[in-house]
Write an enzyme that holds these catalytic residues in place. Structure first.
Site, PDB file in Angstrom:
ATOM      1  NE  ARG A 167      -2.877 -14.541  -3.467  1.00 10.46           N
ATOM      2  CZ  ARG A 167      -3.775 -15.121  -3.522  1.00 10.46           C
ATOM      3  NH1 ARG A 167      -3.910 -16.101  -4.298  1.00 10.46           N
ATOM      4  NH2 ARG A 167      -4.916 -15.282  -2.407  1.00 10.46           N
ATOM      5  CB  SER A 241      -2.688 -11.797   2.073  1.00 10.55           C
ATOM      6  OG  SER A 241      -3.776 -12.671   2.503  1.00 10.55           O
ATOM      7  CD  GLU A 337      -1.479 -11.348  -2.107  1.00  9.36           C
ATOM      8  OE1 GLU A 337      -1.607 -12.369  -1.549  1.00  9.36           O
ATOM      9  OE2 GLU A 337      -2.202 -10.304  -2.368  1.00  9.36           O
TER      10      GLU A 337
HETATM   11  P1  FAD Z   1      -3.785  -2.278  -7.973  1.00  9.41           P
HETATM   12  O1  FAD Z   1      -3.331  -2.187  -6.613  1.00  9.41           O
HETATM   13  O2  FAD Z   1      -4.268  -1.208  -8.675  1.00  9.41           O
HETATM   14  O3  FAD Z   1      -2.386  -2.742  -8.720  1.00  9.41           O
HETATM   15  C1  FAD Z   1      -1.593  -4.010  -8.332  1.00  9.41           C
HETATM   16  C2  FAD Z   1      -0.345  -4.188  -9.289  1.00  9.41           C
HETATM   17  O4  FAD Z   1      -0.795  -4.401 -10.535  1.00  9.41           O
HETATM   18  C3  FAD Z   1       0.317  -2.946  -9.708  1.00  9.41           C
HETATM   19  O5  FAD Z   1       1.730  -3.348  -9.691  1.00  9.41           O
HETATM   20  C4  FAD Z   1      -0.094  -2.226 -10.661  1.00  9.41           C
HETATM   21  O6  FAD Z   1       0.999  -1.204 -11.285  1.00  9.41           O
HETATM   22  C5  FAD Z   1      -0.377  -3.373 -11.486  1.00  9.41           C
HETATM   23  N1  FAD Z   1      -1.466  -3.055 -12.331  1.00  9.41           N
HETATM   24  C6  FAD Z   1      -2.789  -2.750 -12.048  1.00  9.41           C
HETATM   25  N2  FAD Z   1      -3.697  -2.836 -13.356  1.00  9.41           N
HETATM   26  C7  FAD Z   1      -2.754  -3.125 -14.210  1.00  9.41           C
HETATM   27  C8  FAD Z   1      -2.825  -3.308 -15.807  1.00  9.41           C
HETATM   28  N3  FAD Z   1      -4.127  -2.992 -16.256  1.00  9.41           N
HETATM   29  N4  FAD Z   1      -1.841  -3.697 -16.278  1.00  9.41           N
HETATM   30  C9  FAD Z   1      -0.699  -3.928 -15.985  1.00  9.41           C
HETATM   31  N5  FAD Z   1      -0.349  -3.767 -14.495  1.00  9.41           N
HETATM   32  C10 FAD Z   1      -1.446  -3.357 -13.764  1.00  9.41           C
HETATM   33  N6  FAD Z   1      -6.037 -10.786  -3.657  1.00  9.41           N
HETATM   34  C11 FAD Z   1      -6.285 -12.039  -3.992  1.00  9.41           C
HETATM   35  O7  FAD Z   1      -5.631 -12.756  -4.686  1.00  9.41           O
HETATM   36  N7  FAD Z   1      -7.256 -12.933  -3.098  1.00  9.41           N
HETATM   37  C12 FAD Z   1      -7.806 -12.354  -2.332  1.00  9.41           C
HETATM   38  O8  FAD Z   1      -8.562 -12.963  -1.683  1.00  9.41           O
HETATM   39  C13 FAD Z   1      -7.494 -10.981  -1.793  1.00  9.41           C
HETATM   40  N8  FAD Z   1      -8.252 -10.339  -0.903  1.00  9.41           N
HETATM   41  C14 FAD Z   1      -8.172  -9.084  -0.748  1.00  9.41           C
HETATM   42  C15 FAD Z   1      -9.036  -8.498   0.359  1.00  9.41           C
HETATM   43  C16 FAD Z   1      -8.763  -7.136   0.625  1.00  9.41           C
HETATM   44  C17 FAD Z   1      -9.482  -6.420   1.801  1.00  9.41           C
HETATM   45  C18 FAD Z   1      -8.086  -6.430  -0.096  1.00  9.41           C
HETATM   46  C19 FAD Z   1      -7.852  -4.719   0.226  1.00  9.41           C
HETATM   47  C20 FAD Z   1      -7.087  -6.852  -1.138  1.00  9.41           C
HETATM   48  C21 FAD Z   1      -7.146  -8.227  -1.519  1.00  9.41           C
HETATM   49  N9  FAD Z   1      -6.518  -9.109  -2.321  1.00  9.41           N
HETATM   50  C22 FAD Z   1      -6.890 -10.334  -2.700  1.00  9.41           C
HETATM   51  C23 FAD Z   1      -5.686  -8.021  -3.129  1.00  9.41           C
HETATM   52  C24 FAD Z   1      -6.234  -7.354  -4.316  1.00  9.41           C
HETATM   53  O9  FAD Z   1      -7.625  -7.308  -4.301  1.00  9.41           O
HETATM   54  C25 FAD Z   1      -5.787  -8.121  -5.894  1.00  9.41           C
HETATM   55  O10 FAD Z   1      -4.436  -8.019  -5.897  1.00  9.41           O
HETATM   56  C26 FAD Z   1      -6.629  -7.192  -6.906  1.00  9.41           C
HETATM   57  O11 FAD Z   1      -6.251  -7.799  -8.108  1.00  9.41           O
HETATM   58  C27 FAD Z   1      -5.803  -5.808  -7.021  1.00  9.41           C
HETATM   59  O12 FAD Z   1      -6.220  -4.999  -7.998  1.00  9.41           O
HETATM   60  P2  FAD Z   1      -6.124  -3.671  -8.121  1.00  9.41           P
HETATM   61  O13 FAD Z   1      -6.913  -3.108  -9.538  1.00  9.41           O
HETATM   62  O14 FAD Z   1      -6.671  -3.043  -7.081  1.00  9.41           O
HETATM   63  O15 FAD Z   1      -4.817  -3.548  -8.498  1.00  9.41           O
HETATM   64  N1  EPU Z   2      -4.471 -18.304  10.666  1.00  6.62           N
HETATM   65  C1  EPU Z   2      -4.110 -18.088  11.909  1.00  6.62           C
HETATM   66  N2  EPU Z   2      -3.990 -16.923  12.453  1.00  6.62           N
HETATM   67  C2  EPU Z   2      -4.514 -15.745  11.769  1.00  6.62           C
HETATM   68  C3  EPU Z   2      -4.943 -16.058  10.434  1.00  6.62           C
HETATM   69  C4  EPU Z   2      -4.882 -17.440   9.779  1.00  6.62           C
HETATM   70  O1  EPU Z   2      -3.630 -19.295  12.573  1.00  6.62           O
HETATM   71  O2  EPU Z   2      -4.586 -14.674  12.166  1.00  6.62           O
HETATM   72  C5  EPU Z   2      -4.419 -19.734   9.943  1.00  6.62           C
HETATM   73  C6  EPU Z   2      -5.579 -20.458  10.456  1.00  6.62           C
HETATM   74  O3  EPU Z   2      -5.243 -21.892  10.540  1.00  6.62           O
HETATM   75  C7  EPU Z   2      -6.327 -20.397   9.191  1.00  6.62           C
HETATM   76  C8  EPU Z   2      -5.181 -20.614   8.300  1.00  6.62           C
HETATM   77  O4  EPU Z   2      -4.146 -19.773   8.890  1.00  6.62           O
HETATM   78  O5  EPU Z   2      -7.356 -21.512   8.941  1.00  6.62           O
HETATM   79  C9  EPU Z   2      -5.755 -19.871   6.558  1.00  6.62           C
HETATM   80  O6  EPU Z   2      -6.275 -18.755   6.867  1.00  6.62           O
HETATM   81  P1  EPU Z   2      -7.553 -17.934   6.068  1.00  6.62           P
HETATM   82  O7  EPU Z   2      -8.365 -19.007   5.423  1.00  6.62           O
HETATM   83  O8  EPU Z   2      -7.783 -16.562   6.574  1.00  6.62           O
HETATM   84  O9  EPU Z   2      -6.554 -17.680   4.651  1.00  6.62           O
HETATM   85  P2  EPU Z   2      -5.053 -17.262   4.342  1.00  6.62           P
HETATM   86  O10 EPU Z   2      -4.196 -18.413   3.850  1.00  6.62           O
HETATM   87  O11 EPU Z   2      -4.553 -16.352   5.570  1.00  6.62           O
HETATM   88  C10 EPU Z   2      -5.409 -16.967   1.762  1.00  6.62           C
HETATM   89  C11 EPU Z   2      -5.386 -16.071   0.749  1.00  6.62           C
HETATM   90  C12 EPU Z   2      -6.355 -14.986   0.836  1.00  6.62           C
HETATM   91  C13 EPU Z   2      -7.692 -15.545   0.516  1.00  6.62           C
HETATM   92  C14 EPU Z   2      -7.871 -16.740   1.597  1.00  6.62           C
HETATM   93  C15 EPU Z   2      -9.003 -17.685   1.253  1.00  6.62           C
HETATM   94  C16 EPU Z   2      -2.957 -15.714   0.345  1.00  6.62           C
HETATM   95  C17 EPU Z   2      -1.709 -14.908   0.691  1.00  6.62           C
HETATM   96  N3  EPU Z   2      -3.821 -15.262   1.020  1.00  6.62           N
HETATM   97  O12 EPU Z   2      -5.255 -16.260   3.259  1.00  6.62           O
HETATM   98  O13 EPU Z   2      -6.019 -13.995  -0.183  1.00  6.62           O
HETATM   99  O14 EPU Z   2      -8.720 -14.815   0.414  1.00  6.62           O
HETATM  100  O15 EPU Z   2      -6.635 -17.550   1.531  1.00  6.62           O
HETATM  101  O16 EPU Z   2      -8.708 -18.272   0.187  1.00  6.62           O
HETATM  102  O17 EPU Z   2      -2.827 -16.774  -0.176  1.00  6.62           O
HETATM  103  C18 EPU Z   2      -5.053 -11.767  -0.702  1.00  6.62           C
HETATM  104  O18 EPU Z   2      -4.173 -12.396  -1.277  1.00  6.62           O
HETATM  105  O19 EPU Z   2      -4.792 -10.652  -0.442  1.00  6.62           O
HETATM  106  C19 EPU Z   2      -6.014 -12.633   0.160  1.00  6.62           C
HETATM  107  C20 EPU Z   2      -6.693 -11.943   1.171  1.00  6.62           C
END
Ligand code: FAD
Ligand code: EPU
Length: 341
Positions: A167, A241, A337
């Protein structure tokens, strides 16, 4: 060029927080970006007050933005070239991430399937080296083009230049707020290498009755899992997250394990362990907690939610309380994050 003044950002972020931007303008290419940056120069609010916005899915406004929001809408997906093993495909920063992954899967280009259904745009994907289900952006990244706001030059960044980490990237640290990412080129495989060992993917594929594995099915399994535990921002405001999973030294993990035998952690390397922040937060009793419209999601404690009218400050204050309670109970410092404004 259309410039909106005192523009509501509520529908521009997945948290659905009420905040305004003093000015908001969209750009579709480098020329229109330069036009806006020129307008910024002419205004009383100079370029250090510009904020690039993609899909708004990793950002929390705790106050109004008294400057310019630049909405990235650079479109286009082009096949650059190919070699016997790989396809090199370039996507405009304003392309929707999930739609881009599905487009590539339909073409039979492998590598993005585990990253299906992550909200946001292509341009933000390198910012925090997005990752899910055992794959990170850096695994499929080739290079990117970014515009330097001061030098007014477009620079190309290789993977090494981006200094990707968990990240993390150079754009979140050393070059914070200096570059605007214009496009990203991906190196995708002609023959897939499946990553199904992570979490519940294998189990989900079995449930789906899959016989012959394909990238489409892996993507479907990932989407099923994600839908089952992560709140849909269209229903409940959130940014995924809220915190990173903290990485601690192995010795610290062993001590914690003695006191909390159920603690969840995975070795990163010989010396460090990544703890499940969701487990730490749940163990402090926060899961399902709600105060006003700010809450900790009932299925995923790592996700903070806005049930409707929470302010960014309320969400932030809740995150601070959570952070302090985890530090108090486990001696582990959580790091946010989500980008806090
Ligand atoms: P924004 O929120 O618009 O911007 C994020 C940051 O990047 C800001 O600081 C912005 O200024 C900057 N930025 C955006 N675009 C540019 C650009 N073109 N040039 C320079 N800076 C820029 N993330 C994960 O890694 N893994 C996951 O599994 C994951 N699951 C998610 C699930 C949900 C339901 C949600 C809501 C979010 C999740 N995220 C996850 C976080 C998010 O989706 C990612 O971080 C995504 O890449 C953000 O993209 P965005 O275009 O919405 O960025
Ligand atoms: N867990 C709990 N309680 C909870 C949630 C999770 O005990 O309420 C424990 C469980 O043991 C579970 C483990 O945490 O098995 C891992 O949970 P999960 O698989 O849901 O993944 P995570 O570690 O919580 C990360 C990323 C997610 C990504 C998933 C799948 C980060 C900060 N988050 O979540 O990314 O989708 O793994 O790879 O690394 C994001 O970055 O926004 C994001 C959603």
């Amino acid at each position: 060029m259309e410039i909106l003044e005192n523009c509501s950002l509520k529908t521009f972020t997945s948290f659905g927080i009420s905040a305004t931007a003093r000015y908001l303008a969209s750009f579709e290419d480098t020329e229109s970006l330069e036009e806006i940056l020129y307008a910024v120069q002419q205004s009383s609010l100079k370029e250090q007050s510009t904020l690039v916005l993609g899909g708004g899915s990793n950002i929390l406004f705790t106050q109004n933005w008294n400057g310019w929001v630049l909405k990235n809408e650079i479109a286009g997906i082009t096949l650059q070239h190919e070699d016997p093993e790989y396809i090199y495909v370039k996507a405009g920063a304003g392309e929707n991430w999930h739609q881009f992954t599905q487009y590539c899967i339909e073409q039979g280009w492998a590598g993005l399937e585990n990253l299906s259904l992550i909200p946001g745009n292509v341009g933000a994907s390198p910012m925090q080296n997005i990752g899910a289900y055992g794959v990170e952006l850096r695994d499929v990244f080739w290079d990117l083009e970014a515009y330097h706001k001061q030098d007014k030059q477009v620079q190309t960044f290789t993977s090494t230049d981006c200094a990707f980490g968990y990240r993390e990237s150079v754009f979140k640290n050393r070059y914070r707020d200096q570059f605007i990412i214009l496009s990203v080129t991906f190196r995708l495989r002609k023959q897939p290498i499946f990553h199904i060992q992570y979490g519940a993917i294998r189990e989900e594929l079995e449930k789906m009755g899959v016989q012959d594995l394909s990238i489409r099915q892996v993507a479907q399994a990932v989407m099923n899992i994600r839908r089952s535990k992560l709140p849909d921002p269209a229903q409940i405001g959130n940014a995924g997250s809220f915190f990173k999973n903290p990485v601690v030294p192995r010795e610290k993990f062993q001590v914690l394990k003695q006191h909390f035998p159920e603690i969840v952690g995975h070795a990163v390397d010989e010396n460090s362990v990544k703890l499940a922040a969701g487990w730490l937060i749940e163990s402090c009793g926060w899961k399902g907690y709600r105060k006003g419209d700010a809450g900790c999601h009932e299925k995923q404690a790592l996700v903070l939610v806005n049930y409707g009218n929470a302010s960014g400050k309320e969400i932030y204050d809740l995150s601070q309380e959570i952070l302090e309670s985890v530090l108090f109970k486990f001696g582990v410092q959580l790091e946010r994050e989500v980008n806090i404004i």
